[in-house]
Design a protein around this motif. Sequence first.
Motif, PDB file in Angstrom:
ATOM      1  N   ASP A 148       0.869  -1.175   0.000  1.00 43.29           N
ATOM      2  CA  ASP A 148       0.000   0.000   0.000  1.00 43.29           C
ATOM      3  C   ASP A 148       0.907   1.227   0.000  1.00 43.29           C
ATOM      4  O   ASP A 148       1.302   1.723   1.052  1.00 43.29           O
ATOM      5  CB  ASP A 148      -0.890  -0.027   1.253  1.00 43.29           C
ATOM      6  CG  ASP A 148      -1.983   1.026   1.193  1.00 43.29           C
ATOM      7  OD1 ASP A 148      -2.204   1.590   0.108  1.00 43.29           O
ATOM      8  OD2 ASP A 148      -2.610   1.285   2.239  1.00 43.29           O
ATOM      9  N   ARG A 181      -9.886  -7.809  -1.671  1.00 41.58           N
ATOM     10  CA  ARG A 181     -10.432  -6.446  -1.817  1.00 41.58           C
ATOM     11  C   ARG A 181     -11.327  -6.101  -0.639  1.00 41.58           C
ATOM     12  O   ARG A 181     -11.269  -4.991  -0.115  1.00 41.58           O
ATOM     13  CB  ARG A 181     -11.227  -6.336  -3.115  1.00 41.58           C
ATOM     14  CG  ARG A 181     -10.367  -6.374  -4.336  1.00 41.58           C
ATOM     15  CD  ARG A 181     -11.067  -5.657  -5.476  1.00 41.58           C
ATOM     16  NE  ARG A 181     -10.108  -5.378  -6.513  1.00 41.58           N
ATOM     17  CZ  ARG A 181     -10.002  -6.097  -7.632  1.00 41.58           C
ATOM     18  NH1 ARG A 181     -10.813  -7.100  -7.858  1.00 41.58           N
ATOM     19  NH2 ARG A 181      -9.094  -5.791  -8.516  1.00 41.58           N
ATOM     20  N   ASN A 182     -12.167  -7.057  -0.253  1.00 47.15           N
ATOM     21  CA  ASN A 182     -13.071  -6.799   0.876  1.00 47.15           C
ATOM     22  C   ASN A 182     -12.303  -6.561   2.154  1.00 47.15           C
ATOM     23  O   ASN A 182     -12.569  -5.620   2.882  1.00 47.15           O
ATOM     24  CB  ASN A 182     -14.017  -7.990   1.083  1.00 47.15           C
ATOM     25  CG  ASN A 182     -15.150  -7.948   0.091  1.00 47.15           C
ATOM     26  OD1 ASN A 182     -15.468  -6.879  -0.437  1.00 47.15           O
ATOM     27  ND2 ASN A 182     -15.731  -9.097  -0.168  1.00 47.15           N
ATOM     28  N   GLY A 223     -10.443  -3.281   2.378  1.00 50.66           N
ATOM     29  CA  GLY A 223     -11.301  -2.098   2.436  1.00 50.66           C
ATOM     30  C   GLY A 223     -11.009  -1.086   1.358  1.00 50.66           C
ATOM     31  O   GLY A 223     -10.396  -0.045   1.597  1.00 50.66           O
ATOM     32  N   GLU A 224     -11.468  -1.398   0.179  1.00 47.72           N
ATOM     33  CA  GLU A 224     -11.296  -0.430  -0.909  1.00 47.72           C
ATOM     34  C   GLU A 224     -12.215   0.757  -0.670  1.00 47.72           C
ATOM     35  O   GLU A 224     -13.347   0.590  -0.224  1.00 47.72           O
ATOM     36  CB  GLU A 224     -11.699  -1.073  -2.242  1.00 47.72           C
ATOM     37  CG  GLU A 224     -10.707  -2.053  -2.773  1.00 47.72           C
ATOM     38  CD  GLU A 224     -11.131  -2.551  -4.134  1.00 47.72           C
ATOM     39  OE1 GLU A 224     -10.267  -2.618  -5.015  1.00 47.72           O
ATOM     40  OE2 GLU A 224     -12.314  -2.877  -4.321  1.00 47.72           O
ATOM     41  N   THR A 225     -11.750   1.938  -1.028  1.00 45.47           N
ATOM     42  CA  THR A 225     -12.651   3.079  -0.912  1.00 45.47           C
ATOM     43  C   THR A 225     -13.417   3.310  -2.213  1.00 45.47           C
ATOM     44  O   THR A 225     -14.440   3.952  -2.230  1.00 45.47           O
ATOM     45  CB  THR A 225     -11.903   4.368  -0.515  1.00 45.47           C
ATOM     46  OG1 THR A 225     -10.789   4.513  -1.396  1.00 45.47           O
ATOM     47  CG2 THR A 225     -11.404   4.295   0.911  1.00 45.47           C
ATOM     48  N   TYR A 226     -12.885   2.818  -3.302  1.00 53.04           N
ATOM     49  CA  TYR A 226     -13.687   2.776  -4.529  1.00 53.04           C
ATOM     50  C   TYR A 226     -13.336   1.488  -5.263  1.00 53.04           C
ATOM     51  O   TYR A 226     -12.252   0.928  -5.058  1.00 53.04           O
ATOM     52  CB  TYR A 226     -13.502   4.020  -5.398  1.00 53.04           C
ATOM     53  CG  TYR A 226     -12.127   4.261  -5.932  1.00 53.04           C
ATOM     54  CD1 TYR A 226     -11.710   3.673  -7.134  1.00 53.04           C
ATOM     55  CD2 TYR A 226     -11.235   5.101  -5.275  1.00 53.04           C
ATOM     56  CE1 TYR A 226     -10.443   3.912  -7.630  1.00 53.04           C
ATOM     57  CE2 TYR A 226      -9.973   5.346  -5.775  1.00 53.04           C
ATOM     58  CZ  TYR A 226      -9.584   4.744  -6.948  1.00 53.04           C
ATOM     59  OH  TYR A 226      -8.340   4.974  -7.448  1.00 53.04           O
ATOM     60  N   GLU A 270      -9.654  -0.219  -6.823  1.00 52.03           N
ATOM     61  CA  GLU A 270      -8.463   0.610  -6.636  1.00 52.03           C
ATOM     62  C   GLU A 270      -7.306  -0.283  -6.188  1.00 52.03           C
ATOM     63  O   GLU A 270      -6.161   0.131  -6.225  1.00 52.03           O
ATOM     64  CB  GLU A 270      -8.695   1.731  -5.616  1.00 52.03           C
ATOM     65  CG  GLU A 270      -8.915   1.216  -4.215  1.00 52.03           C
ATOM     66  CD  GLU A 270      -8.864   2.297  -3.157  1.00 52.03           C
ATOM     67  OE1 GLU A 270      -8.239   3.330  -3.396  1.00 52.03           O
ATOM     68  OE2 GLU A 270      -9.464   2.073  -2.086  1.00 52.03           O
ATOM     69  N   ARG A 310      -1.760  -1.236  -4.044  1.00 48.04           N
ATOM     70  CA  ARG A 310      -2.481   0.018  -4.282  1.00 48.04           C
ATOM     71  C   ARG A 310      -1.447   1.131  -4.352  1.00 48.04           C
ATOM     72  O   ARG A 310      -0.636   1.286  -3.432  1.00 48.04           O
ATOM     73  CB  ARG A 310      -3.473   0.301  -3.154  1.00 48.04           C
ATOM     74  CG  ARG A 310      -4.119   1.680  -3.260  1.00 48.04           C
ATOM     75  CD  ARG A 310      -5.316   1.798  -2.362  1.00 48.04           C
ATOM     76  NE  ARG A 310      -4.960   1.655  -0.956  1.00 48.04           N
ATOM     77  CZ  ARG A 310      -5.862   1.553   0.028  1.00 48.04           C
ATOM     78  NH1 ARG A 310      -7.149   1.553  -0.236  1.00 48.04           N
ATOM     79  NH2 ARG A 310      -5.460   1.434   1.280  1.00 48.04           N
ATOM     80  N   ARG A 334      -0.975   5.195  -4.945  1.00 48.40           N
ATOM     81  CA  ARG A 334      -1.668   6.476  -5.100  1.00 48.40           C
ATOM     82  C   ARG A 334      -0.737   7.560  -5.647  1.00 48.40           C
ATOM     83  O   ARG A 334      -1.130   8.684  -5.824  1.00 48.40           O
ATOM     84  CB  ARG A 334      -2.230   6.923  -3.758  1.00 48.40           C
ATOM     85  CG  ARG A 334      -3.318   6.016  -3.213  1.00 48.40           C
ATOM     86  CD  ARG A 334      -3.933   6.740  -2.020  1.00 48.40           C
ATOM     87  NE  ARG A 334      -5.030   6.018  -1.436  1.00 48.40           N
ATOM     88  CZ  ARG A 334      -4.931   5.227  -0.386  1.00 48.40           C
ATOM     89  NH1 ARG A 334      -3.750   5.016   0.174  1.00 48.40           N
ATOM     90  NH2 ARG A 334      -5.992   4.646   0.124  1.00 48.40           N
ATOM     91  N   GLU A 364      -5.125   8.538  -9.898  1.00 44.49           N
ATOM     92  CA  GLU A 364      -5.777   9.426  -8.931  1.00 44.49           C
ATOM     93  C   GLU A 364      -6.257  10.668  -9.664  1.00 44.49           C
ATOM     94  O   GLU A 364      -5.655  11.736  -9.593  1.00 44.49           O
ATOM     95  CB  GLU A 364      -4.807   9.799  -7.801  1.00 44.49           C
ATOM     96  CG  GLU A 364      -4.336   8.620  -6.979  1.00 44.49           C
ATOM     97  CD  GLU A 364      -5.432   8.043  -6.082  1.00 44.49           C
ATOM     98  OE1 GLU A 364      -5.988   8.802  -5.282  1.00 44.49           O
ATOM     99  OE2 GLU A 364      -5.721   6.840  -6.197  1.00 44.49           O
ATOM    100  N   LYS A 405     -13.461  17.269  -6.297  1.00 42.98           N
ATOM    101  CA  LYS A 405     -12.645  16.583  -5.291  1.00 42.98           C
ATOM    102  C   LYS A 405     -11.696  17.590  -4.662  1.00 42.98           C
ATOM    103  O   LYS A 405     -11.338  18.582  -5.305  1.00 42.98           O
ATOM    104  CB  LYS A 405     -11.813  15.476  -5.946  1.00 42.98           C
ATOM    105  CG  LYS A 405     -12.636  14.310  -6.427  1.00 42.98           C
ATOM    106  CD  LYS A 405     -11.711  13.250  -6.990  1.00 42.98           C
ATOM    107  CE  LYS A 405     -12.519  12.125  -7.580  1.00 42.98           C
ATOM    108  NZ  LYS A 405     -11.688  11.160  -8.267  1.00 42.98           N
TER     109      LYS A 405
END
Lengths: 666, 134
Positions: free
Chosen positions: A126, A151-152, A155-158, A161, A208, A210, B32, B101
């Motif tokens: 992550d 994934r569950n 805890g994906e936020t969308y 991802e 993940r 970002r 993102e 956002k």
Amino acid sequence: MNYGYIGQILEIDLNRNEILKKPLDDDLVNRFLGGMGISSWLLYHEVPPHINPIDPKNIIIFATGPLTGTLAPCSSRTEITTKSPLTEALGSANVGGFWGPMLKYAGYDLLVVKDRASHPVYIWIDDASVQIRDAEHLWGKDSWDTEDAIRNELGETYPHEIQVLSIGPAGENLVRYAAITGGYFNSASRCGIGAVMGSKNLKAIAVRGRGGLRVADPTHFEESVLRAVDRIKKDPGYSKVTLPGPLEVSNRLHKMGACPGLNFQIGYFPNWSETRSTEIALQYIKNSPNLRLCGKGCHCCPMACYRVVNLPNGKYAGLKLSGLFVTFLHQWGAQCGISNWPAIWKCEELIQRLGLDLGSTAGTIAFALELYQRGIIDEKDTGNLSLKWGVENAIMELIHQIAYRQGFGNILAEGSVRASQTIGRGAERYAMAIKGSEIMGSDPRTRSRWWGFGIQVSLRGGDNIKTTHAATFHPGDFKEESLKAGITESEYLERFINQLDIFPEVKDRIFGRPPKFDPYSYRGVAAMTKWYEEVSSVINALGLCLMDQTMLTHKLGPTYYSDLISSCIGKEITPKGLVEIGERIYNLQKMYMVIHGFDRKEDDWPARFYEEEIPEGPSKGATLHREEIDQVLDEYYTLRGWNHQGIPKEETLTRLDLKELIDDLP
Amino acid sequence: MGSILIDPSRCTGCRYCQVASNFAKRRLCTYESFCIDILRNDRESLYVPKICMHCEDAPCMSGCPEQAIVRDKETNAVIIEEAICNGCGLCSELCPYSIPKIDENRGIAVKCNLCHGEPYCVRYCATEALTFND
């Protein structure tokens, strides 16, 4: 290294629970670019010949390239390199989707996994945080359910991802051709790399990212990207990519009588058009409840080759599948003789969920079906299974048995070559494999010569995806296309060759002067094979997809790749420089085969292709000739700078800046 | 009035739109995205792009306490004036689709501005799931 590359390798030792972040070596980048290049170098030095593929000392490398995750078209790819449990030498497979870009956005170019965990685990990356997490509760799940469960719990936020690569029961049970699956339908499947993950008790790798990636010269990079996209979209083959997609090849191969029918016994099925044609497949796609006009695409792909099918009724109602490649049809429809599309797709769904390689699973089952046909095995061997050609229930039962290593499946889980040695009774003759890996695709006796030659010399064996697959010119169409254009065939050929992004001297070697192209002759095949092996190596090192090579008439070439990589990393690599890197990578991989004892004798076909003629259909009477094969092998080895045994010469390794490997020459 | 039209049956889920819009605005390749999202279900192969519709009567614009959201006279896009926005996030709450956002780094709200009349997401969409109607 700020542009294109992240500059960091993530190295995880599962035994010591050690997570290291190491800088990416500049020298490796300069010599091998990334992806398949760097990963092959690491494998060469970390996993010597005496190490067994499922020994904890084997390593598995997930390598992106400098263009993975960028704006470049088709830049989704991750190369996975390890020692193969199937061939016990180079294991090399590649996967698209979004996992590779995510790994880079998380901050790593490569992931190297070493040793073995004491119990089932999965890796969770992550961004900067990396954890080795318990996977006892995931062990036994198929790859789709594994992905959902991870994934569950993370805890994906969308949705989606988090990207996951995982193994199914086949990998856990060390089936020698287990695959690694990602994004449900993408898989790095050849060479049994899934079994290596299984041997390390590694169920999955979730990532993940970002962060993001920068390129050195955004303006020029964008220009190069748009130029490449434009070439792809203007290609005459482009309209075929989105619909019907790669399925289109089905009819063409059958017209040529080139199907690998019933374990390469026949090339043609009389009822093919009524049962397995492209048109029938398209009816199912068009009648899907959620009509999709376009396929499904990986990261930044303008070609989106994955067709989607969704069966609302019938025996397999509820089946949802994506990625309808012609290979499904080859392996299940022709090789195993299944005569209806829904059952072909069901077999595919099974192997995707159980985590098996298509080519080797269907190849090994077809081998068993032929043994049964010939009475070499019977119900006593198969546990009362009646193994008749095309009987879908029995074939699906075998798929399960293989994945769980139950009953007769336990013998087949070793691959056709090892299974044939266990069974004996002359079974060896019916294992259709090269270097231990089952042969995929059309019959080499019938199809264009370059196609088969690529399979024959392929380093990982069994298929030509990293060799001449990229040389798919649809040569059968020249006549048709020239008629359409209202010009002579030679004018059409001249125009076609002008469009190719191949160096002029190489074009001459392939096509000659004046240019000629006879798909059934070996003229130019050695040069063409060498060229596409090098271009494919560059593509796999850059982190791009080979699909544009396969589906398009004119394809991208070194000029386009040079523009993309130079503006991306801010350092010029000329088209010639790139191809030389490709040649270096290919020779490095070749040397890995050499130190494992592979030479000319492994660059060969099973006896059937020399000794048996195709019995019926448009290719009736076709066969391979030993003298021709020997001649083209000699020509190819000479062109490569290898000796008569297919082993690189000292001066070749010196020329390619691979001097360190000279001491390893036999 | 310029607007981006969406046809989900043509969306392949390839994310070219997301990467391209980030590249255009931030010179960064990433998922993102501040401009465009894709509601996705990979297992079902279903994709629906989600993007600002530049509403005629835009709740984000009328509700912005700083009056930082205005209509661009040339492109007719609803745009956020970065110099005025204080990043309170009310626009996102007011939008029925939660489109704006918050860019935590810059402390402002961000969303699609139609790339000044030449949307990058549309330029890179190969299958015409996104088209621009100007």
